[in-house]
Design an enzyme around this catalytic site. Structure first.
Site, PDB file in Angstrom:
ATOM      1  N   GLY A   1     -52.430 107.298  26.079  1.00 28.18           N
ATOM      2  CA  GLY A   1     -52.006 106.144  25.293  1.00 28.18           C
ATOM      3  C   GLY A   1     -53.149 105.477  24.566  1.00 28.18           C
ATOM      4  O   GLY A   1     -52.938 104.697  23.627  1.00 28.18           O
ATOM      5  N   LEU A   2     -54.379 105.772  24.967  1.00 26.99           N
ATOM      6  CA  LEU A   2     -55.525 105.181  24.289  1.00 26.99           C
ATOM      7  C   LEU A   2     -55.639 105.650  22.848  1.00 26.99           C
ATOM      8  O   LEU A   2     -56.366 105.049  22.056  1.00 26.99           O
ATOM      9  CB  LEU A   2     -56.817 105.528  25.050  1.00 26.99           C
ATOM     10  CG  LEU A   2     -56.975 104.837  26.404  1.00 26.99           C
ATOM     11  CD1 LEU A   2     -58.187 105.396  27.121  1.00 26.99           C
ATOM     12  CD2 LEU A   2     -57.106 103.332  26.229  1.00 26.99           C
TER      13      LEU A   2
ATOM     14  N   ASP B   1     -63.525 101.568  33.583  1.00 28.75           N
ATOM     15  CA  ASP B   1     -62.280 102.083  33.008  1.00 28.75           C
ATOM     16  C   ASP B   1     -61.136 102.086  34.012  1.00 28.75           C
ATOM     17  O   ASP B   1     -59.971 102.104  33.617  1.00 28.75           O
ATOM     18  CB  ASP B   1     -62.487 103.505  32.480  1.00 28.75           C
ATOM     19  CG  ASP B   1     -63.325 103.525  31.208  1.00 28.75           C
ATOM     20  OD1 ASP B   1     -63.425 102.462  30.565  1.00 28.75           O
ATOM     21  OD2 ASP B   1     -63.871 104.584  30.878  1.00 28.75           O
TER      22      ASP B   1
END
Length: 464
Positions: free
Chosen positions: A354-355, A219
Site C-alpha cells: 500500500g505504500l 517502520d
C-alpha cells in the site's frame, strides 16, 4: 443388500483384494446406501478375507471433509494398531526418544513443509520421528505407532480423535500446542522437552527469528493497530489470530472458522480479543461480515482471497481450501522457526504494498500516474471511485414522497467533490478510518451529503 446386489458386492471385494493385494480394505457406504441403511462394511467383514477389513460410516449429508478425514484416520488407527501390552517398554539410557507426527495430509495447507520443519526442530532437540501419519504412511506404519514414546498432534482437526484414543488406550502422551508462530513454537519445544526430559534451552537460544529486526525498526509502527479479520480451519485461524495480536501488533476485529467440531475453541479464542466469533461454512456470511467490519487485512482461505479482492482489501491465505499457487515449489512452512518468518513475509507484504500510494501522490503529475491510479495489489475493486455529488445541487424538480411512505436511504451519504479533495490530503494509512468515521457521523445526523465541514466536524467529534 438384495441377493443379487450382495453377491455382486462380495465378488467385487474379493477381486479387489486379489488384484491389488492391499494391506487393508476400507469399506464405506455410498450416499444411497446411507439413506437405505445398507451395511456393506459388515458384509465385507464376513468374507474371510486375508486382510483387515475396516468399515467406515461417514454421514456425508451431515459432516464435512475434516470430520471425514479425522474419522477415517481414527478407524484406521484403531483397527491396525497392535493390542496394548502390559507396560510400555522403557528406553535404554543411550537411546533417543521417539515420537509420531500425526495429522498431516497430502492436500493440507503447507503440510509437507510443516512436517519437514517440525522434524528438523525435533532432530535438533534430540527427538527422532518414528512415524508420520496419515501423510505418506502405510497400514504397516500405523501398526508401529505404539513403538514411539509420545505423539505430536500437528493438526487436531485430523489427528485429535486418534491421538486421544492412543492416549486413553495405550497411555501415549500427546502434545497440545500447535507450533505456529514464535511464541507457540517456543511453548511447543518446552512441552516436548517436558515429555522427554530433554533440555530445550540450547535449541531455543539458537533459533533465529528474522522478523525481530523489523520489530526494532521505526517502520514497524506502520503495522501497529492494523485491523485484521481471520477465517479458516480452527487450527490455523486460532493460531493466526494469536500471532497477529501478540507478535505483530495487529488488532483482531473478526475471527471465525468453518470447523464446527471446534466451535468451542474458536469461541474461547474470540473472547480473548473481544470479538464475535463466526462459525459458518457459508461464504456469503463471511463476505457480509468482512464488508461490515472493513478490515485492513484479511487472513483466510482461497475463498476469502476472492472476497477481499472484490472489496479491494489486502489478503493472505492461511488455511485450506486453497489454490494450486498455495503449493509452491519452494519451502514455505507455517510451523516452527521458518514458518514464523514465512508468515511475517506473507502477511506484511500485502500491507506494505500500500505504500505505493505514497509514490502515486509524489508523481501525480507524471503522465504514467494520476489520481485515478489505485494500488495494484488491491485489484480492480480499488479503482472504483466513491460516489461524488456536485457542490451545487442540480435545480431539477423532485416529486415529494407521500407522507405515508418515509424516504429510506441505504449506504453512506455521498461526498461532495470538495470533501473528496480534502480527504485526499489525509495520510493514506489513516484515510480509510477517516472516511469510515465521517460516514458514520453523517449517518448519525441523517445528513444527505458529506461536505468539507462534515469532515472536520466528524474529526472534532471523534477526537473528544
Amino acid at each position: 443388500l438384495g441377493g443379487d446386489t450382495a453377491e455382486l458386492f462380495k465378488r467385487t471385494a474379493r477381486e479387489a483384494v486379489e488384484r491389488f493385494n492391499p494391506q487393508a480394505l476400507l469399506v464405506g457406504a455410498s450416499c444411497t446406501a446411507e439413506l437405505i441403511q445398507d451395511d456393506p462394511g459388515g458384509l465385507a467383514a464376513t468374507l474371510g478375507l486375508q486382510v483387515p477389513v475396516i468399515p467406515l460410516e461417514l454421514p456425508a449429508y451431515q459432516r464435512k471433509e475434516n470430520w471425514g478425514a479425522a474419522e477415517t484416520f481414527y478407524r484406521l488407527v484403531r483397527a491396525l494398531v497392535q493390542p496394548a501390552s502390559e507396560g510400555r517398554a522403557q528406553r535404554a539410557a543411550n537411546e533417543r526418544p521417539r515420537c509420531n507426527l500425526l495429522g498431516a495430509t497430502a492436500l493440507g495447507f503447507r503440510h509437507r513443509d510443516d512436517v519437514r520443519e517440525v522434524s528438523s526442530l525435533l532432530e535438533r532437540l534430540g527427538v527422532d520421528v518414528h512415524v508420520c501419519a496419515p501423510y505418506d504412511a502405510t497400514p504397516a506404519d500405523l501398526r508401529r505407532l505404539t513403538e514411539a514414546d509420545f505423539n505430536v498432534v500437528l493438526y487436531p482437526e485430523v489427528a485429535g480423535l486418534a491421538a486421544a484414543w492412543l492416549e486413553r488406550t495405550h497411555k501415549m502422551p500427546r502434545t497440545t500446542v500447535v507450533p505456529i508462530g514464535r511464541g507457540a513454537t517456543i511453548e511447543f519445544l518446552e512441552q516436548v522437552a517436558g515429555l522427554t526430559g530433554l533440555d530445550p534451552q540450547p535449541l531455543l537460544r539458537s533459533l533465529e527469528w528474522r522478523s525481530e529486526w523489523y520489530a526494532r525498526s521505526v517502520d514497524s509502527t506502520y503495522l501497529t493497530g492494523k485491523r485484521v479479520f481471520v477465517f479458516g480451519d480452527a487450527t490455523h485461524a486460532i493460531a493466526a489470530a494469536r500471532v497477529a495480536a501478540r507478535e505483530m501488533g495487529f488488532t483482531v476485529v473478526g475471527l471465525g472458522s468453518y470447523s464446527r467440531e471446534f466451535a468451542r475453541e474458536v469461541r474461547e479464542a474470540a473472547a480473548l480479543y473481544g470479538v464475535e466469533p463466526l462459525i459458518t461454512d457459508d461464504y456469503l456470511e463471511v463476505e457480509a461480515r468482512i464488508a461490515e467490519l472493513q478490515p485492513e487485512l484479511v487472513l483466510g482461505t482461497q475463498m476469502e482471497r476472492h472476497i477481499a479482492k472484490r472489496l479491494g482489501l489486502p489478503c493472505a491465505v492461511i488455511s485450506a481450501p486453497v489454490h494450486v499457487q498455495d503449493f509452491p515449489a519452494r519451502r514455505a512452512p507455517q510451523m516452527g522457526e521458518e514458518g514464523a518468518n514465512v508468515m511475517f513475509d506473507t502477511w506484511v507484504h500485502p500491507l506494505m504494498m500500500g505504500l505505493e500510494e505514497h509514490l502515486l501522490h509524489m508523481f501525480r503529475d507524471d503522465f504514467e500516474f494520476n489520481e485515478s491510479s489505485a494500488a495494484s495489489h488491491l485489484g480492480s475493486a480499488a479503482a472504483r471511485p466513491a460516489a461524488v455529488v456536485q457542490t451545487e445541487p442540480v435545480a431539477e424538480p423532485v416529486a415529494a414522497a407521500p407522507a405515508s411512505e418515509p424516504i429510506v436511504t441505504t449506504g453512506p451519504a455521498p461526498w461532495t467533490a470538495d470533501a473528496e479533495q480534502e480527504l485526499k490530503k489525509i495520510p493514506f494509512f489513516v484515510r480509510g478510518k477517516a472516511r469510515r468515521n465521517t460516514e458514520a457521523y453523517a449517518g448519525q445526523l441523517g445528513l444527505t451529503r458529506i461536505t468539507v465541514e462534515t469532515l472536520y466536524d466528524a474529526k472534532a467529534h471523534f477526537s473528544r
